[in-house]
Design a protein around this motif. Sequence first.
Motif, PDB file in Angstrom:
ATOM      1  N   TYR A 249      45.065  31.169  24.850  1.00  0.00           N
ATOM      2  CA  TYR A 249      44.748  30.873  26.239  1.00  0.00           C
ATOM      3  C   TYR A 249      43.271  31.134  26.546  1.00  0.00           C
ATOM      4  O   TYR A 249      42.647  30.418  27.334  1.00  0.00           O
ATOM      5  CB  TYR A 249      45.626  31.701  27.175  1.00  0.00           C
ATOM      6  N   ARG A 250      42.709  32.180  25.953  1.00  0.00           N
ATOM      7  CA  ARG A 250      41.293  32.484  26.189  1.00  0.00           C
ATOM      8  C   ARG A 250      40.411  31.315  25.762  1.00  0.00           C
ATOM      9  O   ARG A 250      39.463  30.944  26.458  1.00  0.00           O
ATOM     10  CB  ARG A 250      40.892  33.759  25.435  1.00  0.00           C
TER      11      ARG A 250
ATOM     12  N   LYS B 147      38.581  28.762  28.416  1.00  0.00           N
ATOM     13  CA  LYS B 147      37.189  29.235  28.383  1.00  0.00           C
ATOM     14  C   LYS B 147      37.030  30.551  29.139  1.00  0.00           C
ATOM     15  O   LYS B 147      36.193  30.694  30.035  1.00  0.00           O
ATOM     16  CB  LYS B 147      36.260  28.168  28.976  1.00  0.00           C
ATOM     17  N   VAL B 148      37.850  31.529  28.743  1.00  0.00           N
ATOM     18  CA  VAL B 148      37.785  32.851  29.375  1.00  0.00           C
ATOM     19  C   VAL B 148      36.577  33.600  28.842  1.00  0.00           C
ATOM     20  O   VAL B 148      36.351  33.663  27.625  1.00  0.00           O
ATOM     21  CB  VAL B 148      39.082  33.650  29.089  1.00  0.00           C
ATOM     22  N   SER B 149      35.774  34.167  29.744  1.00  0.00           N
ATOM     23  CA  SER B 149      34.579  34.910  29.329  1.00  0.00           C
ATOM     24  C   SER B 149      34.829  36.412  29.267  1.00  0.00           C
ATOM     25  O   SER B 149      34.441  37.078  28.314  1.00  0.00           O
ATOM     26  CB  SER B 149      33.405  34.606  30.267  1.00  0.00           C
TER      27      SER B 149
ATOM     28  N   LYS C  34      36.112  29.429  32.797  1.00  0.00           N
ATOM     29  CA  LYS C  34      35.387  28.222  33.179  1.00  0.00           C
ATOM     30  C   LYS C  34      36.329  27.047  33.420  1.00  0.00           C
ATOM     31  O   LYS C  34      36.003  26.134  34.182  1.00  0.00           O
ATOM     32  CB  LYS C  34      34.373  27.862  32.087  1.00  0.00           C
ATOM     33  N   LYS C  35      37.492  27.067  32.750  1.00  0.00           N
ATOM     34  CA  LYS C  35      38.450  25.965  32.902  1.00  0.00           C
ATOM     35  C   LYS C  35      39.834  26.495  33.227  1.00  0.00           C
ATOM     36  O   LYS C  35      40.776  26.354  32.436  1.00  0.00           O
ATOM     37  CB  LYS C  35      38.491  25.119  31.628  1.00  0.00           C
TER      38      LYS C  35
ATOM     39  N   SER D  64      38.828  31.742  37.959  1.00  0.00           N
ATOM     40  CA  SER D  64      39.524  32.866  37.322  1.00  0.00           C
ATOM     41  C   SER D  64      41.007  32.558  37.170  1.00  0.00           C
ATOM     42  O   SER D  64      41.530  31.636  37.791  1.00  0.00           O
ATOM     43  CB  SER D  64      39.331  34.147  38.132  1.00  0.00           C
ATOM     44  N   ILE D  65      41.660  33.363  36.339  1.00  0.00           N
ATOM     45  CA  ILE D  65      43.098  33.268  36.109  1.00  0.00           C
ATOM     46  C   ILE D  65      43.689  34.655  36.268  1.00  0.00           C
ATOM     47  O   ILE D  65      43.201  35.612  35.670  1.00  0.00           O
ATOM     48  CB  ILE D  65      43.419  32.770  34.687  1.00  0.00           C
TER      49      ILE D  65
END
Length: 831
Positions: A189-190, A194-196, A226-227, A236-237
Motif C-alpha cells: 500500500y505504501r 506513494k506514502v512518504s 501523494k496518491k 493522507s490516508i
Amino acid sequence: MLKTVFTRLVFSLLVICSLSAEAQIFKKKKDNTEKTDKKGDDKKDKIKPYNKVITKDAKTDKGLFDVHVVDENHFYEIPDSLFSKEMLMVSRISKTATGIGFGGGKINTQVLRWEKKPKKVLLRVVSHGVVAADSLPVHEAVVNSNFEPVLFAFDIKAIKKDTVNPSTVIQVNELFEKDAQALGMPDFYREKYKVSRLDEARSYIEAIKSYPLNVEARHVKTYLAKKPPSNGSLGSISIEINNSMILLPEEPMRRRYFDERVGWFASAQTDYGLDVQESKTVKFLDRWRLEVKDEDLEKFKNGELVEPKKQIVYYLDRATPKKWIPYIKQGIEDWQVAFEEAGFKNAIVAKEPPTVLEDPDWSPEDVRYSVVRYLASPIPNANGPHVSDPRSGEILESDINWYHNVMTLLRNWFFVQTAAINPDARGTEFKDEVMGRLIRFVSAHEVGHTLGLPHNMGSSVAYPVDSLRSASFTEKYGTAPSIMDYARFNYIAQPEDGDVALMPNIGIYDKYAIKWGYKPILDVSTEEENKILDTWILEHAGDPLYRFGHQQVGDVVDPSSQTEDLGDDAIKASQYGIENLKRIVPNLITWTKEDGKTYEDLDKLYGQVIAQFNRYMGHVSNNIGGVYEYHKTYDQEGAVYIPVTKEHQQNCMSFLQEQLFTTPQWLIDQNIYNKIQYSGFVEKIRATQTKTLDNILSLGKLQRLVENETANKAEAYSLTDMMNQLRNGIWSELNTGSAIDTYRRNLQKAHVERLNYLMTAKDQKKQPDFGGYQKSTVVNTNQSDIRSVARGELRSIQRIIQNAIGRTSDTMSKYHLEDVNGRIEQILEPK
C-alpha cells in the motif's frame, strides 16, 4: 621605582589569585551543575516504584498481560514467567479508507519473543522458517545464521516484586504511535499510494484490551500520501490497524505432512536437521487440534465415534439478524458428517454467545472464541481466514467475516443461474427460507476454509453433464463432490428436468479430505503415518470424485479446474446454460417489475446475464492451449500433464464461432436497453467478444499450442490450425461479399488489433506460483513462432480483404475493409 614595581607585582598576583579563585568557583559550580543534571537524568531513567508508575488512577484490564492506562499513557505489565515465551502477532486492517478494500484482511504475521535485560525489555522477531532440532550439531549454525532482530526496545518503568508472580512494567505508546513498519501499513500500500511518512500528530491508540491468551491493540495510523485512494484533497490516508498478540501453546501439536494430491492450507519450514544432502523445505497441514480422550481410546480403536477432547466451536456474532442465525449455524454443523469419517462425533458445533448480562466480559476478540462476525458493510462477500501456529500448523482461532451484502451476491448468482427453471429465484427479493438456504450454503463453504481446506476447482468436472439434469442423481450427490469448488448453482438443468438439486452439499471429496487431514493415526512414527496417508490416497487414485484441482490465478492452464463451471464437458454444459439465459432475457422486465421502482434492478440483472454468458465463453475458450494437471507420485503410473485433445479444441473453437463470434442476437434486447441506458449496447457486445478473443490469443495459450505440436506432431491442435479456424470464422463474410454489420466490423478490427499486439508483445517471464495458484508460461516473443504466425495471419487477412473489396457493394463494409487494409499495411510496413 622599586616600590612601583613591587606594587604592580602584588597587584598581578592578586588578579591571578582572584581569577584562579573565580575559576575554581566556576568549576565547582559547573561540577555541581553537571552532578545535579546527571543526578536528574539518573532520576529520569531510574526504575521507579510500582505505585509511582501504576498509580491509583490507573485503569486496568487484566489478562495475558495486565494493561494499564494512566492519563494517555499505556503500559504493559508483563509477568516475568512469560519472558522468552513465543507469541504470534497477527496484524489486520480493521477499518480502511474507501478504495483500499474491506477490513479484516491479514497484513502481517510474526512470531515474537519478549526478552528482559537489566534496564530494557526487547521485543524480538522469531523466525520459524529455518530450523534444526536443538539436539543436532547443526542447530548452532542455524541459530547463528538466524539472529533474532529487535523490533522495539522499551525502558523498564517499574518492577512488581511479587514472590509468586513478579512482573515488569513498560510503556508501549511509541510501539503503536510511531511508524513500527511491521505493525503498520504494508509496503504494498505504501508503494501504491506513494506514502512518504507517518503523521504522528494524527496517529493514536484507540484501545488495548487483554484476554487470558491474547492482547488486542487497535490504533489509528495516518500516513501522508501523494496518491490516496479517496479524499485526495487531504493528501493522507487514515486506517485502523488491529494487532493480535497470541500466546502460543506450550506443547506444539503433532504435525501432519502436506501432500499436493489432497488440497490443504499448509505452513512450511526449511529443516537443516534432516538426513539429506541438501536443505529441504517441509510443509505441514494447518488444522485444528482434534484429539481422542484417554478414556475413549479403546472405543476409537474399535471404530466407534467419539467426541474429541476439545470441540471446534463457532459463536455467532451478537449483531447477526435473528432470522439468519439457524441457517448460519446449520452451515457450520453440516461439517459434522465429514468429521464422522475421521472418527469424531459432534466435532464441530455452533453456539450463540452469552448476552451482555450473562457475561459482560465475553468478546469476539478473545482468541479463545472463534466467531462468525456479522459486518454491516456494502461489500458483497464473505471470507474465512484462520490463525495457525507456525511451529505445528495448529489452527488457534478463526473468525469468519460475514458481510451483509453477501446476500446481494447470492441473489445475483441464484437468479442468473437458476431462474429459468426455478420460480423461487425470480424477482429481486427472495423468500426468507430461500435466502436462508443460500446463506447456509455459503456458511458451509467458508467454514471449510477455516478447517484448512482451500478451493477445489477440479471437483465439479467429476460429474457427467447430463447427470446434473437428473433429480435422483443430484438429490444424492449435489452438483459437485466438494462444496469447496466454485460450483455455485445448477445452470445445466432444463425446465423439463423436474425437481433437480440446485447446489452442492458436503460431498464425497470433503469427507475424504477431512478424514485424511484429521483422523488420528495412533501409536505410529511419522514415517509410518505418512505411508498410511499415502495408502488412503492410492485407494482412490484415478477416481475423479476424489481429485483435487488447484484454483488458478491469471492464466488458466488446466480447463478441468476452473471457477464457476459444472460438469465434464464445457461445451455441453455451456450450451445448456445459454439455453437457460435465452429463457431469462425475455422475462427480465417481468421478473424485476415493481410499481414505483426505477429500472436499477433490471440493469443489474441484465449485467449478470452478460457476466454469466462471459463465464461460459471462458470455460470453453480455456480448453484451447489447455493442459490437464493430475498430481501424482512415483508410485502412480501415467503423466501428470496431458494436453487437451485436438478434436476437443477444434470443437471448442467451433462452439465459440457459433455462440459468440457470430453475433449473439438473443442477448441484444432493445426493450431492455431503452429502459436502462441511452447508449452502450454495441460496446457491451464488442467488449464481450473481445474478452474471449484476447484470451484465445494470449501468449501463454499460443506458446502451449507450439509446444504441443512440437511434442505430439499431427495429434496436436497446432498454432496454425487454430489461427486458420479462427480467421475463417471471424472473416466469413469475405467469402460471399455480403454486408458486414456493426458488431462484426468491431470484432474484425479487434482481431487485427490483437495480432498487432502479438507483433510487439514483450517477453512473458515466469511468475511466482504462490503455492500452485498462479500458473505462467514463459514466452520469448522475439524468438518464438508466435510473431511469425501473427505476421503470416495479417498477410492472409490482407489478401482476402483485397480480394473482397471489389465484390463488396455495401458502403460501410467497403470503408471498413479499406480501413483495415490500411491498418495492416501500417503494422507490417510502419513508416
